[in-house]
Design a protein around this motif. Structure first.
Motif, short mmCIF file in Angstrom:
data_model
loop_
_atom_site.label_atom_id
_atom_site.label_comp_id
_atom_site.label_asym_id
_atom_site.label_seq_id
_atom_site.Cartn_x
_atom_site.Cartn_y
_atom_site.Cartn_z
N SER A 1 -11.87 34.42 6.54
CA SER A 1 -13.30 34.12 6.48
C SER A 1 -13.81 34.10 5.04
CB SER A 1 -14.09 35.13 7.31
OG SER A 1 -13.92 36.42 6.76
N ARG B 1 -14.19 26.40 10.76
CA ARG B 1 -14.70 27.60 10.10
C ARG B 1 -14.06 27.70 8.72
NH1 ARG B 1 -13.03 29.92 15.03
NH2 ARG B 1 -11.23 30.72 13.90
N PRO B 2 -14.64 28.55 7.83
CA PRO B 2 -14.01 28.72 6.52
C PRO B 2 -12.55 29.16 6.69
CG PRO B 2 -16.14 29.81 6.57
CD PRO B 2 -15.88 29.33 7.97
N GLY B 3 -11.66 28.51 5.93
CA GLY B 3 -10.26 28.93 5.94
C GLY B 3 -9.48 28.57 7.18
N CYS C 1 -13.31 29.10 1.54
CA CYS C 1 -14.44 28.20 1.76
C CYS C 1 -14.05 27.13 2.78
CB CYS C 1 -14.96 27.60 0.47
SG CYS C 1 -13.77 26.75 -0.52
N ILE C 2 -15.06 26.44 3.29
CA ILE C 2 -14.84 25.47 4.38
C ILE C 2 -13.99 24.30 3.88
CG2 ILE C 2 -16.04 23.78 5.83
CD1 ILE C 2 -17.99 25.77 6.56
N LYS D 1 -10.69 24.37 3.68
CA LYS D 1 -9.41 24.82 3.15
C LYS D 1 -8.43 25.08 4.27
CE LYS D 1 -10.64 27.45 -0.62
NZ LYS D 1 -10.94 28.82 -1.01
#
Ligand code: GDP
Ligand code: ZN
Length: 448
Positions: free
Chosen positions: A442, A108-110, A445-446, A448
């Protein structure tokens, strides 16, 4: 924290599109097994290995560098594998699908940063600094984010929390040992220590505010009478025709927003409807919005027609006193005055012409200086509204605590100190809730 209980995640860490190299990052307990299936060997941690990346049937998907970091000596604190493939979206997709087929989940993002936080590799302020570093648009914002990432901001918060803990221990002990003859609150120099703490806290909040401005940009509102030249000034600063300029007073009925940069410094400029009484419903709504915008601004540029300079003092009375204000005397091409910046007793003033552009350099330089943009930036760190909110809550609580001493209310004092400590601990994430964490990570960005 048990690092083995989480599933294994993967994401493309390089930006979308074509490039020389594309990196896939994988984190989790399945990494050693993946090395067997995809690389067909176990890698020595922290050494670059060149070799083929295998598909399930043994064919070669691509060849490139692979890097292995064994838990807990990695960014996330888990086993991490990086595959440096050719930077083709097709190749990276095929590799990613190969990993997903082997039981890895798309991150997921982050989520990498979140795991680093959950495994105590970084605190929450540092995790946010990673996002801010990647998203920074100016060199100074990048340097400040780097300082926050290194922990400079967190260290200052820790020092404040430590001081609060010591004070609390003393105050709580004094509640337990009530002695008629000794006033523990005055004996222990609590008041002096609180005053010291408050001074440090205010200093940190000022720096954090600067850091927040660097991250989010300063909002400047242009206010003034209709026809003073507000829209012309916005156009000058933006370098293009953003606002409609006419000779009919009241043309700008709604507020206009422009995001500009002055030598890389982010600035949001808001052009407002002219401040005047009006019978027109639409214009009145514009004026109401203008007043709203003014209250949210970091600085007001009060635009005054240099042919009627005396209007300034009257207009200032209607503006919020707690927001810094610069007087901008416009239309000097009509009065023949020289462009200038002057520091007057009532505040800074700039003389310019929004029409010809002469003198606008003075305004740009003044705005940069006002934001601390040119100052020695070595103790700036990036920070967010969330941090500022927490800092000012802590400040209010400690101000309150000072009052409790005066009325010898030890229990209330102890409670204020406890809440102040919690407020500060929200910044580093030691005291926080799931909702906040979810919201913060959230927005990353993906990859990271
Ligand atoms: P606003 O109502 O405050 O937004 O003012 P505008 O920017 O729409 O300008 C009103 C009028 O003043 C227009 O005719 C502009 O061309 C004129 N004006 C604006 N700035 C200057 C200036 O510096 N010099 C001169 N001579 N005219 C200006
Ligand atoms: Zn206008």
């Amino acid at each position: 924290m048990n690092t083995l209980s989480r599933d294994t995640i993967a994401a493309i860490a390089t930006p979308p599109g074509r490039g020389g190299v594309g990196v896939i990052r994988i984190s989790g307990s399945a990494v050693p097994a993946l090395m067997d299936t995809v690389l067909r060997k176990q890698l020595v941690p922290r050494y670059a290995h060149y070799g083929p990346f295998h598909d399930h049937d043994g064919s070669v998907l691509d060849s490139g560098l692979a890097l292995y970091f064994s838990a807990p000596h990695s960014f996330t604190g888990e086993h991490v594998l990086e595959l440096h493939a050719h930077g083709s979206p097709v190749i990276l997709d095929m590799l990613l699908r190969r990993l997903l087929a082997a039981g890895v989940r798309l991150a997921r993002p982050g989520e990498f940063s979140e795991r680093a936080f959950l495994n105590d590799k970084i605190d929450l302020a540092q995790a946010e600094a990673i996002a801010d570093l990647i998203e920074s648009t100016t060199e100074q914002a990048a340097r400040s984010a780097q300082r926050s990432l290194q922990g400079e901001f967190s260290n200052r918060i820790h020092q404040l929390v430590e001081a609060l803990i010591q004070l609390r221990q003393y105050v709580e002990a004094s509640i337990d040992f009530v002695d008629e003859d000794i006033d523990f609150l005055s004996e222990g120099h609590i008041a002096e220590k609180l005053a010291e703490l408050l001074a440090t806290l205010r200093h940190v909040r000022r720096s954090a505010r600067q850091g927040c401005l660097l991250r989010e940009g300063m909002t400047v509102v242009i206010a003034g009478r209709p026809n003073a030249g507000k829209s012309s000034l916005l156009n000058q600063l933006a370098g293009r025709e953003a606002a409609i300029v006419t000779e009919i007073p009241g043309t700008t009925r709604d507020t206009l927003r422009e995001h500009i940069q002055i030598d890389g410094m982010p600035l949001h400029v808001v052009d407002t409807a002219g401040l005047r009484d009006s019978d027109d419903v639409v214009e009145r709504e514009g004026i109401r919005r203008a007043r709203n915008e003014i209250h949210k601004a970091d600085r007001i540029l009060l635009l005054i027609d240099d042919r009627t300079p005396d209007e300034a003092e009257f207009l200032i009375q209607g503006l919020p006193a707690d927001i810094p204000l610069t007087r901008v005397y416009n239309k000097i091409d009509l009065t023949g005055r020289q462009p200038a910046f002057v520091e007057q007793p009532g505040g800074p003033a700039v003389y310019l012409s929004a029409k010809t552009g002469q003198g606008t350099e003075h305004l740009r330089n003044h705005l940069k200086a006002a934001m601390g943009y040119d100052s020695e930036a070595h103790d700036l760190f990036i920070s967010r509204r969330r941090h500022l909110d927490a800092l000012s809550r802590a400040e209010n609580l400690i101000e309150n605590a000072e009052k409790q001493i005066r009325i010898s209310a030890a229990e209330l004092l102890a409670e204020d100190l406890r809440e102040a400590q919690n407020a500060l601990s929200e910044i580093t994430g030691e005291f926080t809730n799931e909702d906040l964490l979810g919201r913060i990570f959230s927005s990353f960005c993906i990859g990271k």
